[in-house]
Motif scaffolding. Structure first.
Motif: not given
Length: 108
Positions: A31-35, A41-45, A60-65, A69-71
């Protein structure tokens, strides 16, 4: 005659159920790996209304939830999966599907 077949049949059934259950849980590396912070290069809330997120392969996405946060880097072959599978436990309070489009750098 039936009792002679019962034990081998039950053993074969138990082994096949074990094999199927181990295949059902896809390895996280697919599925990928931790960033890392340097690669994001992107942030998603993610809000309570978020049902899905679209990303590109290689992003590589940082998620705010949920106040945290997690990436994640989407560099695996998966085209879609539940983000909850790679999110830290408790960070998402509802299912969120991530759809991964192909990386345009590798499209001919």
């Amino acid at each position: 005659m039936t009792s002679k077949l019962l034990i081998p049949t039950l053993l074969a059934l138990a082994l096949s159920v074990s094999a199927v259950s181990s295949m059902a849980e896809t390895n996280r590396s697919l599925l990928g790996e931790a960033a890392t912070a340097a690669t994001i290069n992107r942030t998603v809330t993610i809000t309570p209304d978020t049902k899905y997120v679209n990303v590109q392969g290689g992003q590589a996405v940082q998620f705010n939830a949920g106040g945290g946060t997690f990436s994640w880097t989407f560099d695996g072959p998966a085209k879609s999966f539940e983000l909850n599978r790679v999110a830290p436990s408790g960070s998402l309070d509802h299912p969120v599907t991530v759809y991964v489009s192909p990386n345009p750098l590798y499209n001919g």
